[in-house]
Motif scaffolding. Structure first.
Motif, PDB file in Angstrom:
ATOM      1  N   ASP A   8       0.867  -1.178   0.000  1.00  0.00           N
ATOM      2  CA  ASP A   8       0.000   0.000   0.000  1.00  0.00           C
ATOM      3  C   ASP A   8       0.901   1.225   0.000  1.00  0.00           C
ATOM      4  OD1 ASP A   8      -2.100   1.703   0.106  1.00  0.00           O
ATOM      5  OD2 ASP A   8      -2.693   1.222   2.158  1.00  0.00           O
ATOM      6  N   SER A   9       0.831   1.988  -1.073  1.00  0.00           N
ATOM      7  CA  SER A   9       1.705   3.154  -1.203  1.00  0.00           C
ATOM      8  C   SER A   9       1.169   4.362  -0.442  1.00  0.00           C
ATOM      9  CB  SER A   9       1.882   3.521  -2.681  1.00  0.00           C
ATOM     10  OG  SER A   9       0.634   3.870  -3.229  1.00  0.00           O
ATOM     11  N   THR A  10       0.005   4.206   0.187  1.00  0.00           N
ATOM     12  CA  THR A  10      -0.583   5.314   0.924  1.00  0.00           C
ATOM     13  C   THR A  10       0.137   5.479   2.251  1.00  0.00           C
ATOM     14  OG1 THR A  10      -2.701   4.703  -0.038  1.00  0.00           O
ATOM     15  CG2 THR A  10      -2.736   6.255   1.771  1.00  0.00           C
ATOM     16  N   ALA A  11       0.523   6.682   2.529  1.00  0.00           N
ATOM     17  CA  ALA A  11       1.220   6.974   3.776  1.00  0.00           C
ATOM     18  C   ALA A  11       0.255   6.842   4.947  1.00  0.00           C
ATOM     19  CB  ALA A  11       1.798   8.383   3.732  1.00  0.00           C
ATOM     20  N   PRO A  12       0.770   6.511   6.127  1.00  0.00           N
ATOM     21  CA  PRO A  12      -0.110   6.374   7.291  1.00  0.00           C
ATOM     22  C   PRO A  12      -0.904   7.641   7.603  1.00  0.00           C
ATOM     23  CG  PRO A  12       2.054   5.474   7.783  1.00  0.00           C
ATOM     24  CD  PRO A  12       2.134   6.136   6.442  1.00  0.00           C
ATOM     25  N   ASP A  13      -0.307   8.805   7.384  1.00  0.00           N
ATOM     26  CA  ASP A  13      -1.025  10.053   7.644  1.00  0.00           C
ATOM     27  C   ASP A  13      -2.221  10.212   6.714  1.00  0.00           C
ATOM     28  OD1 ASP A  13       0.647  10.752   9.686  1.00  0.00           O
ATOM     29  OD2 ASP A  13       1.945  12.001   8.425  1.00  0.00           O
ATOM     30  N   GLU A  14      -2.053   9.815   5.456  1.00  0.00           N
ATOM     31  CA  GLU A  14      -3.161   9.909   4.499  1.00  0.00           C
ATOM     32  C   GLU A  14      -4.290   8.968   4.891  1.00  0.00           C
ATOM     33  OE1 GLU A  14      -2.356   9.630   0.310  1.00  0.00           O
ATOM     34  OE2 GLU A  14      -0.399  10.573   0.572  1.00  0.00           O
ATOM     35  N   ARG A  15      -3.937   7.755   5.331  1.00  0.00           N
ATOM     36  CA  ARG A  15      -4.964   6.793   5.732  1.00  0.00           C
ATOM     37  C   ARG A  15      -5.727   7.288   6.951  1.00  0.00           C
ATOM     38  NH1 ARG A  15      -1.678   1.720   6.357  1.00  0.00           N
ATOM     39  NH2 ARG A  15      -0.030   2.700   5.201  1.00  0.00           N
ATOM     40  N   SER A  16      -5.034   7.864   7.913  1.00  0.00           N
ATOM     41  CA  SER A  16      -5.728   8.351   9.100  1.00  0.00           C
ATOM     42  C   SER A  16      -6.608   9.552   8.755  1.00  0.00           C
ATOM     43  CB  SER A  16      -4.742   8.705  10.208  1.00  0.00           C
ATOM     44  OG  SER A  16      -3.952   9.816   9.840  1.00  0.00           O
ATOM     45  N   THR A  17      -6.164  10.376   7.813  1.00  0.00           N
ATOM     46  CA  THR A  17      -6.976  11.513   7.388  1.00  0.00           C
ATOM     47  C   THR A  17      -8.235  11.027   6.685  1.00  0.00           C
ATOM     48  OG1 THR A  17      -5.009  12.877   7.136  1.00  0.00           O
ATOM     49  CG2 THR A  17      -7.000  13.625   6.011  1.00  0.00           C
ATOM     50  N   ARG A  18      -8.075  10.005   5.829  1.00  0.00           N
ATOM     51  CA  ARG A  18      -9.243   9.448   5.144  1.00  0.00           C
ATOM     52  C   ARG A  18     -10.198   8.817   6.137  1.00  0.00           C
ATOM     53  NH1 ARG A  18      -7.223   5.723   0.618  1.00  0.00           N
ATOM     54  NH2 ARG A  18      -5.309   6.860   0.397  1.00  0.00           N
ATOM     55  N   GLY A  19      -9.652   8.128   7.130  1.00  0.00           N
ATOM     56  CA  GLY A  19     -10.487   7.517   8.155  1.00  0.00           C
ATOM     57  C   GLY A  19     -11.236   8.554   8.961  1.00  0.00           C
ATOM     58  N   THR A  20     -10.571   9.650   9.275  1.00  0.00           N
ATOM     59  CA  THR A  20     -11.207  10.728  10.019  1.00  0.00           C
ATOM     60  C   THR A  20     -12.307  11.377   9.188  1.00  0.00           C
ATOM     61  OG1 THR A  20      -9.137  11.143  11.177  1.00  0.00           O
ATOM     62  CG2 THR A  20     -10.774  12.883  11.241  1.00  0.00           C
ATOM     63  N   LEU A  21     -12.048  11.582   7.908  1.00  0.00           N
ATOM     64  CA  LEU A  21     -13.047  12.174   7.022  1.00  0.00           C
ATOM     65  C   LEU A  21     -14.254  11.247   6.885  1.00  0.00           C
ATOM     66  CD1 LEU A  21     -13.894  14.407   5.092  1.00  0.00           C
ATOM     67  CD2 LEU A  21     -12.677  13.197   3.278  1.00  0.00           C
ATOM     68  N   LEU A  22     -14.001   9.966   6.700  1.00  0.00           N
ATOM     69  CA  LEU A  22     -15.088   8.996   6.589  1.00  0.00           C
ATOM     70  C   LEU A  22     -15.904   8.958   7.877  1.00  0.00           C
ATOM     71  CD1 LEU A  22     -16.514   6.829   4.956  1.00  0.00           C
ATOM     72  CD2 LEU A  22     -14.886   5.178   5.889  1.00  0.00           C
ATOM     73  N   ASN A  23     -15.229   9.010   9.011  1.00  0.00           N
ATOM     74  CA  ASN A  23     -15.922   9.021  10.291  1.00  0.00           C
ATOM     75  C   ASN A  23     -16.808  10.261  10.417  1.00  0.00           C
ATOM     76  OD1 ASN A  23     -16.640   8.210  12.864  1.00  0.00           O
ATOM     77  ND2 ASN A  23     -14.910   9.272  13.807  1.00  0.00           N
ATOM     78  N   ALA A  24     -16.318  11.412   9.984  1.00  0.00           N
ATOM     79  CA  ALA A  24     -17.101  12.647  10.040  1.00  0.00           C
ATOM     80  C   ALA A  24     -18.337  12.553   9.144  1.00  0.00           C
ATOM     81  CB  ALA A  24     -16.249  13.840   9.634  1.00  0.00           C
ATOM     82  N   VAL A  25     -18.197  11.956   7.970  1.00  0.00           N
ATOM     83  CA  VAL A  25     -19.326  11.806   7.050  1.00  0.00           C
ATOM     84  C   VAL A  25     -20.377  10.867   7.654  1.00  0.00           C
ATOM     85  CG1 VAL A  25     -20.005  10.879   4.805  1.00  0.00           C
ATOM     86  CG2 VAL A  25     -18.015  12.359   4.983  1.00  0.00           C
ATOM     87  N   VAL A  26     -19.925   9.800   8.267  1.00  0.00           N
ATOM     88  CA  VAL A  26     -20.850   8.848   8.888  1.00  0.00           C
ATOM     89  C   VAL A  26     -21.597   9.503  10.041  1.00  0.00           C
ATOM     90  CG1 VAL A  26     -20.953   6.722  10.259  1.00  0.00           C
ATOM     91  CG2 VAL A  26     -19.595   6.792   8.175  1.00  0.00           C
ATOM     92  N   VAL A  27     -20.897  10.253  10.870  1.00  0.00           N
ATOM     93  CA  VAL A  27     -21.542  10.938  11.997  1.00  0.00           C
ATOM     94  C   VAL A  27     -22.551  11.963  11.489  1.00  0.00           C
ATOM     95  CG1 VAL A  27     -21.125  12.528  13.906  1.00  0.00           C
ATOM     96  CG2 VAL A  27     -19.673  10.530  13.623  1.00  0.00           C
TER      97      VAL A  27
END
Length: 103
Positions: A8-27
């Protein structure tokens, strides 16, 4: 045959940002759905009361307002619990980082 390993070429910071964004959309979606259900419940209950009691349109008006108030109250409580959870999580995270640095 050997299987090629995919990294996975995605950096850990990018994955956590995507996870945070997805969490915000779900909430946000959950909050909107909560408000919608509360108001719709009030409208249908008000219509039913008006039919049974013959008090049109007062049952609809009262129950719609009651549904809206209960929906916003529910949103308020969820937002407060989310804020409390975030502040606890960040303070726990900071405490763990401090322990790791001191070790």
């Amino acid at each position: 045959m050997k299987k090629k390993q995919q990294h996975d070429s995605t950096a850990p910071d990018e994955r956590s940002t995507r996870g945070t964004l997805l969490n915000a959309v779900v909430v946000a979606g959950s909050l909107g759905m909560t408000l919608f259900v509360c108001i719709c419940t009030g409208v249908f209950l008000g219509k039913w009361l008006d039919e049974v009691l013959g008090t049109s349109p007062w049952g609809l008006i009262f129950c719609s307002l009651l549904g809206a108030v209960s929906g916003f109250w529910s949103l308020y409580k969820r937002v407060l619990s989310s804020i409390d959870g975030d502040s606890r999580h960040s303070s726990d995270h900071n405490a763990q980082e401090g322990r790791w640095k001191n070790s």
